[in-house]
Design a protein around this motif. Structure first.
Motif, PDB file in Angstrom:
ATOM      1  N   ALA A 144       0.812  -1.204   0.000  1.00  0.00           N
ATOM      2  CA  ALA A 144       0.000   0.000   0.000  1.00  0.00           C
ATOM      3  C   ALA A 144       0.852   1.263   0.000  1.00  0.00           C
ATOM      4  O   ALA A 144       0.322   2.351   0.097  1.00  0.00           O
ATOM      5  N   PHE A 145       2.167   1.128  -0.086  1.00  0.00           N
ATOM      6  CA  PHE A 145       3.060   2.277  -0.015  1.00  0.00           C
ATOM      7  C   PHE A 145       3.146   2.900  -1.396  1.00  0.00           C
ATOM      8  O   PHE A 145       3.808   2.379  -2.288  1.00  0.00           O
ATOM      9  N   TRP A 146       2.508   4.024  -1.593  1.00  0.00           N
ATOM     10  CA  TRP A 146       2.441   4.645  -2.909  1.00  0.00           C
ATOM     11  C   TRP A 146       3.690   5.477  -3.188  1.00  0.00           C
ATOM     12  O   TRP A 146       4.209   6.147  -2.291  1.00  0.00           O
ATOM     13  N   THR A 147       4.117   5.449  -4.436  1.00  0.00           N
ATOM     14  CA  THR A 147       5.252   6.263  -4.863  1.00  0.00           C
ATOM     15  C   THR A 147       4.951   6.848  -6.241  1.00  0.00           C
ATOM     16  O   THR A 147       4.079   6.364  -6.958  1.00  0.00           O
ATOM     17  N   ASP A 148       5.708   7.860  -6.586  1.00  0.00           N
ATOM     18  CA  ASP A 148       5.584   8.453  -7.915  1.00  0.00           C
ATOM     19  C   ASP A 148       6.953   8.990  -8.324  1.00  0.00           C
ATOM     20  O   ASP A 148       7.747   9.407  -7.475  1.00  0.00           O
ATOM     21  N   THR A 149       7.202   8.964  -9.593  1.00  0.00           N
ATOM     22  CA  THR A 149       8.466   9.451 -10.134  1.00  0.00           C
ATOM     23  C   THR A 149       8.180  10.347 -11.330  1.00  0.00           C
ATOM     24  O   THR A 149       7.341  10.017 -12.168  1.00  0.00           O
ATOM     25  N   ALA A 150       8.887  11.461 -11.388  1.00  0.00           N
ATOM     26  CA  ALA A 150       8.765  12.369 -12.530  1.00  0.00           C
ATOM     27  C   ALA A 150      10.169  12.714 -13.008  1.00  0.00           C
ATOM     28  O   ALA A 150      11.013  13.127 -12.212  1.00  0.00           O
ATOM     29  N   ALA A 151      10.405  12.534 -14.290  1.00  0.00           N
ATOM     30  CA  ALA A 151      11.728  12.799 -14.842  1.00  0.00           C
ATOM     31  C   ALA A 151      11.615  13.615 -16.119  1.00  0.00           C
ATOM     32  O   ALA A 151      10.657  13.462 -16.879  1.00  0.00           O
ATOM     33  N   GLY A 152      12.584  14.481 -16.308  1.00  0.00           N
ATOM     34  CA  GLY A 152      12.641  15.296 -17.522  1.00  0.00           C
ATOM     35  C   GLY A 152      14.069  15.393 -18.013  1.00  0.00           C
ATOM     36  O   GLY A 152      15.001  15.410 -17.212  1.00  0.00           O
ATOM     37  N   SER A 153      14.238  15.438 -19.315  1.00  0.00           N
ATOM     38  CA  SER A 153      15.576  15.473 -19.896  1.00  0.00           C
ATOM     39  C   SER A 153      15.709  16.636 -20.869  1.00  0.00           C
ATOM     40  O   SER A 153      14.723  17.077 -21.473  1.00  0.00           O
ATOM     41  N   GLN A 154      16.925  17.083 -21.010  1.00  0.00           N
ATOM     42  CA  GLN A 154      17.217  18.131 -21.980  1.00  0.00           C
ATOM     43  C   GLN A 154      18.610  17.904 -22.539  1.00  0.00           C
ATOM     44  O   GLN A 154      19.533  17.520 -21.813  1.00  0.00           O
ATOM     45  N   THR A 155      18.752  18.146 -23.811  1.00  0.00           N
ATOM     46  CA  THR A 155      20.051  18.005 -24.461  1.00  0.00           C
ATOM     47  C   THR A 155      20.915  19.233 -24.177  1.00  0.00           C
ATOM     48  O   THR A 155      20.453  20.366 -24.319  1.00  0.00           O
ATOM     49  N   LEU A 156      22.127  18.978 -23.759  1.00  0.00           N
ATOM     50  CA  LEU A 156      23.084  20.058 -23.510  1.00  0.00           C
ATOM     51  C   LEU A 156      24.103  20.050 -24.649  1.00  0.00           C
ATOM     52  O   LEU A 156      24.735  19.030 -24.909  1.00  0.00           O
TER      53      LEU A 156
END
Lengths: 177, 181
Positions: B36-48
């Motif tokens: 029942a342990f909820w988690t969330d992940t958010a990721a974003g990328s950008q080219t350098l």
């Protein structure tokens, strides 16, 4: 010891009474147990949600967001840094706890991006992040609440000539209940 | 002793059964919160992308009195310039070239490679004359300048901005610039 007529009558009376009591006490209770059924309509049971957003994006579990603002217009040169302020939001129904925020750089030039900063509560000052804390806040983020985090990346001042080469910066946030 | 022995086996079996049941219940209770342990992940990328060092804007050298040329360049924008590298070549031999006299702006150079400070935007060179050895001689060559970004040893250089120059000494011994490009 033959039973007299009177005694027989008394015994029959007692048995009849006991039988009657039994019927009333047992069967009576059963008759008095009312049963009914009904169906409730128009209501539903819904579970809560845990949803982190970044700049209003990444709505839904595990969704990505578009990262912008870390690429200088003229590109990276030795010693160049770039910083962007990101807003984390709680779009769920339960408070969330930010467990980590990381900035990784991959690609052929990754090792030269030696400046990788994530400052919670920090602000952008020019092309760098200032203030804030390097560790996520210990407090939870309430539903509909937001908090800011400053992200900075920079190319080493001693990076070898690598004009036009690219790398990829990835910012990842993880939250839990 | 002989009468109590038959009781040991049932008691042991009962105890083991109870412990097994207890472990099963505790396992269920323990596994419950993890599921029942909820988690969330958010990721974003950008080219350098690493930039390309822009070359300075180099103007045509201006001839001055004394048979000198003054090259002027404009610093590029968008980068932190740490210096400029200039190369002057010429023919005949650069030996007769000499620094311009006092009062002429810019860095005086002769043939070869030179490194200028970031604030320098001019270079001056000249040839010796008039003289018997210079009469009727045409001197020409190239002047290039590059922007330097970064530290010595690992500096990044721009492409070279180049101009061709020429000084001609007439029979009267007067130097005239006749070409630049």
């Amino acid at each position: 010891m033959r039973e007299t007529q009177a005694e027989r009558g008394v015994r029959r009376l007692v048995l009849a009474g006991a039988l009657a009591f039994g019927l009333v006490a047992g069967g009576g209770a059963a008759w008095a147990f009312w049963v009914t059924t009904g169906q409730a309509t128009g209501s539903s049971v819904k579970s809560g949600t845990l949803d982190l957003t970044v700049n209003g994006q990444a709505v839904g579990t595990g969704q990505p967001f578009t990262l912008t603002g870390l690429q200088p217009a003229a590109g990276f040169f030795p010693g160049t840094t770039a910083a962007v302020l990101l807003t984390l939001g709680n779009a769920g129904t339960t408070p969330l706890h930010v467990t980590s925020g990381t900035l990784n750089v991959t690609g052929t030039l990754a090792a030269q991006y030696t400046t990788r900063v994530v400052l919670w509560g920090g602000v952008v000052s020019g092309t760098t992040c200032t203030g804030g804390s390097a560790t996520p806040p210990t407090t939870t983020l309430a539903p509909n609440a937001t908090e800011t985090v400053c992200v900075e990346v920079g190319l080493s001042a001693t990076a070898p000539d690598s004009q036009g080469q690219t790398a990829t910066a990835t910012v990842t946030f993880q939250v839990s209940q | 002793m002989t009468r109590s022995a038959p009781l040991i086996r049932p008691l042991a079996a009962a105890t083991l059964g109870f412990m097994a049941a207890l472990l099963a219940v505790s396992g269920l209770l323990g596994a419950g919160p993890a599921q029942a342990f909820w988690t969330d992940t958010a990721a974003g990328s950008q080219t350098l992308t690493a930039g390309t060092v822009p070359a300075p804007s180099l103007s045509c050298p201006t001839p001055t009195l004394g048979n000198n040329h003054v090259a002027t360049w404009t610093p590029p924008s968008g980068v932190t310039v740490t210096g400029y590298q200039a190369v002057l070549t010429g023919s005949p031999s650069p030996t007769p070239w000499q620094p311009v006299g006092a009062g002429t702006p810019g860095a005086t150079i002769i043939g070869g490679t030179f490194t200028f400070a970031p604030g320098t935007t001019q270079a001056v060179w000249g040839v010796q004359g008039p003289g018997l050895l210079s009469l009727g001689v045409t001197y020409n060559g190239t002047f290039t300048v590059q922007t330097i970004v970064g530290q010595p040893g690992t500096a990044w250089f721009s492409a070279a901005a180049t101009v061709n120059w020429q000084i001609v000494f007439g029979l009267a011994g007067v130097g005239v610039s006749v070409s630049c490009g």
